[in-house]
Design an enzyme around this catalytic site. Structure first.
Site, PDB file in Angstrom:
ATOM      1  N   GLN A   1       0.825  -1.209   0.000  1.00 53.62           N
ATOM      2  CA  GLN A   1       0.000   0.000   0.000  1.00 53.62           C
ATOM      3  C   GLN A   1       0.864   1.266   0.000  1.00 53.62           C
ATOM      4  O   GLN A   1       2.050   1.224   0.329  1.00 53.62           O
ATOM      5  CB  GLN A   1      -0.923  -0.002   1.230  1.00 53.62           C
ATOM      6  CG  GLN A   1      -0.219  -0.241   2.554  1.00 53.62           C
ATOM      7  CD  GLN A   1      -1.066  -0.981   3.585  1.00 53.62           C
ATOM      8  OE1 GLN A   1      -2.280  -0.961   3.510  1.00 53.62           O
ATOM      9  NE2 GLN A   1      -0.430  -1.626   4.544  1.00 53.62           N
TER      10      GLN A   1
ATOM     11  N   ASP B   1      -7.958  -5.664  13.624  1.00 55.94           N
ATOM     12  CA  ASP B   1      -7.765  -4.211  13.505  1.00 55.94           C
ATOM     13  C   ASP B   1      -7.231  -3.936  12.114  1.00 55.94           C
ATOM     14  O   ASP B   1      -6.078  -3.564  11.919  1.00 55.94           O
ATOM     15  CB  ASP B   1      -6.755  -3.765  14.576  1.00 55.94           C
ATOM     16  CG  ASP B   1      -6.533  -2.264  14.567  1.00 55.94           C
ATOM     17  OD1 ASP B   1      -7.236  -1.550  13.837  1.00 55.94           O
ATOM     18  OD2 ASP B   1      -5.625  -1.816  15.294  1.00 55.94           O
ATOM     19  N   SER B   2      -8.097  -4.153  11.123  1.00 57.69           N
ATOM     20  CA  SER B   2      -7.618  -4.126   9.738  1.00 57.69           C
ATOM     21  C   SER B   2      -8.042  -2.849   9.027  1.00 57.69           C
ATOM     22  O   SER B   2      -8.848  -2.075   9.534  1.00 57.69           O
ATOM     23  CB  SER B   2      -8.187  -5.321   8.985  1.00 57.69           C
ATOM     24  OG  SER B   2      -9.574  -5.151   8.857  1.00 57.69           O
TER      25      SER B   2
ATOM     26  N   ASP C   1       0.697  -8.229  11.283  1.00 57.79           N
ATOM     27  CA  ASP C   1       0.347  -7.258  10.232  1.00 57.79           C
ATOM     28  C   ASP C   1       1.094  -7.660   8.966  1.00 57.79           C
ATOM     29  O   ASP C   1       2.292  -7.928   9.004  1.00 57.79           O
ATOM     30  CB  ASP C   1       0.722  -5.824  10.632  1.00 57.79           C
ATOM     31  CG  ASP C   1       0.019  -4.801   9.741  1.00 57.79           C
ATOM     32  OD1 ASP C   1      -0.815  -4.041  10.242  1.00 57.79           O
ATOM     33  OD2 ASP C   1       0.298  -4.794   8.517  1.00 57.79           O
TER      34      ASP C   1
ATOM     35  N   ASP D   1       0.168 -12.485   6.274  1.00 60.38           N
ATOM     36  CA  ASP D   1      -1.271 -12.295   6.086  1.00 60.38           C
ATOM     37  C   ASP D   1      -1.995 -12.986   7.260  1.00 60.38           C
ATOM     38  O   ASP D   1      -1.779 -14.182   7.513  1.00 60.38           O
ATOM     39  CB  ASP D   1      -1.666 -12.940   4.748  1.00 60.38           C
ATOM     40  CG  ASP D   1      -3.123 -12.712   4.402  1.00 60.38           C
ATOM     41  OD1 ASP D   1      -3.936 -12.415   5.313  1.00 60.38           O
ATOM     42  OD2 ASP D   1      -3.460 -12.832   3.211  1.00 60.38           O
ATOM     43  N   GLY D   2      -2.849 -12.221   7.952  1.00 59.89           N
ATOM     44  CA  GLY D   2      -3.562 -12.767   9.110  1.00 59.89           C
ATOM     45  C   GLY D   2      -4.436 -13.952   8.748  1.00 59.89           C
ATOM     46  O   GLY D   2      -4.622 -14.882   9.551  1.00 59.89           O
TER      47      GLY D   2
ATOM     48  N   HIS E   1      -9.096   2.745  19.604  1.00 62.75           N
ATOM     49  CA  HIS E   1      -8.288   1.665  20.175  1.00 62.75           C
ATOM     50  C   HIS E   1      -8.811   1.193  21.534  1.00 62.75           C
ATOM     51  O   HIS E   1      -8.772  -0.003  21.836  1.00 62.75           O
ATOM     52  CB  HIS E   1      -6.818   2.111  20.274  1.00 62.75           C
ATOM     53  CG  HIS E   1      -6.190   2.283  18.931  1.00 62.75           C
ATOM     54  ND1 HIS E   1      -5.669   3.475  18.485  1.00 62.75           N
ATOM     55  CD2 HIS E   1      -6.040   1.413  17.911  1.00 62.75           C
ATOM     56  CE1 HIS E   1      -5.211   3.325  17.247  1.00 62.75           C
ATOM     57  NE2 HIS E   1      -5.426   2.086  16.884  1.00 62.75           N
TER      58      HIS E   1
END
Ligand code: SAM
Length: 280
Positions: A33, A157-158, A108, A139-140, A64
């Protein structure tokens, strides 16, 4: 000096926030990204991924604290916590405030988000060096498939559920999470705006209901996210989640036992929301 503006490029929201910016502190492109760090006179530093503001220094606690403390207080003794995404470190910081947590794994996909956060956001990335923290760059969706009966709490938390984050909203993913959780485990995922993304919220809730016996929805107001009224989907294998199961002893700015209870939608409105009766 003339005002300089940054217009958000959010492909997933019907509005575009426009921020007054005093400085561009960082601009780069990782394998996954575009990453930017901007300075705003009103919000402090902003982390921007693919043109979408992920957090601001001023209000990040509103997101959060709710993401982490609601599930962690709904569990009687969370020791082993998995965070998927969350590369800025804000969720990890909140999780590690709990002295009962012995291990927090943060997965992450993008190492560069973590590096940028370490460099520009010390108040968020302050827990990466905690001895209880383990950071994995993977990758989660892939990572979770290797675990069974391992975690007390999983937090997603994406980024918005488009592109490589989309898989984190699917029934298949929730089945992997269910298997990776202990028999009394709890999952929470950020699930976007209650108004702008209601179809997505309903879809995710229905996917969760196919897998978990207890599913619910809570919300907080996040001033920088499109639509402001933000949702968190929570799924539990055993415990009810609407009231904290432990005394609130961690230092927080807004989360408390009372705020935990008020974060959940009234049962009747929750039912109308999911059935499609709430129209606008
Ligand atoms: N709080 C933010 C929000 O809702 O806008 C999320 C911020 S956090 C920086 C999002 C992180 O999720 C990003 O660093 C991104 O790399 C990570 N991410 C997205 N999809 C992922 C996946 N499939 N596996 C692991 N991490 C992922």
């Amino acid at each position: 000096m003339k005002d300089v503006f940054f217009i958000e490029r959010d492909p997933y929201a019907p509005v575009r926030h426009c921020y007054t910016i005093s400085k561009i502190l960082y601009e780069g492109k990782s394998k996954y990204q575009e990453i930017m760090v901007l300075e705003s006179p009103e919000f402090g530093k902003l982390l921007v991924l693919d043109g979408v503001v992920q957090l601001d220094e001023k209000y990040e606690f509103l997101y959060h604290e709710y993401l982490a403390h609601v599930p962690l207080h709904a569990h009687p003794s969370p020791e082993n916590v998995l965070i998927i995404g969350g590369g800025d470190g804000g969720t990890l910081r909140e999780v590690l405030k709990h002295s009962c947590v012995r291990r927090a794994v943060l997965v992450d996909i993008d190492r560069e988000v973590i590096e940028v956060s370490r460099r520009f956001f010390p108040t968020l990335s302050c827990s990466f060096d905690d001895t209880r923290a383990i950071v994995v760059n993977e990758d989660g969706y892939r990572y979770i498939q290797d675990y069974e009966n391992e975690f007390d709490v999983v937090l997603v938390d994406s980024t918005d559920p488009v592109g490589f984050a989309h898989v984190l909203t699917t029934e298949e993913f929730f089945r992997f999470v269910h298997r990776a959780l202990k028999e009394d485990g709890i999952l929470t995922a950020q699930t976007e705006s209650i108004h702008y993304h209601l179809d997505m919220v309903v879809k995710i809730q229905n996917n969760l209901k196919k897998v978990f016996p207890i599913v619910d929805l809570y919300t907080s107001v996040v001033p920088i996210y499109a639509g402001y009224w933000w949702t968190y989907s929570i799924a539990s294998k055993k415990y009810s989640v609407r009231t904290p199961r432990r005394a609130v002893e961690v230092p927080t700015k807004i989360y408390s036992e009372e705020m935990h209870k008020y974060a959940f939608l009234p049962e009747n409105f929750y039912r109308r929301l999911l059935s499609g009766e709430y129209k606008y």
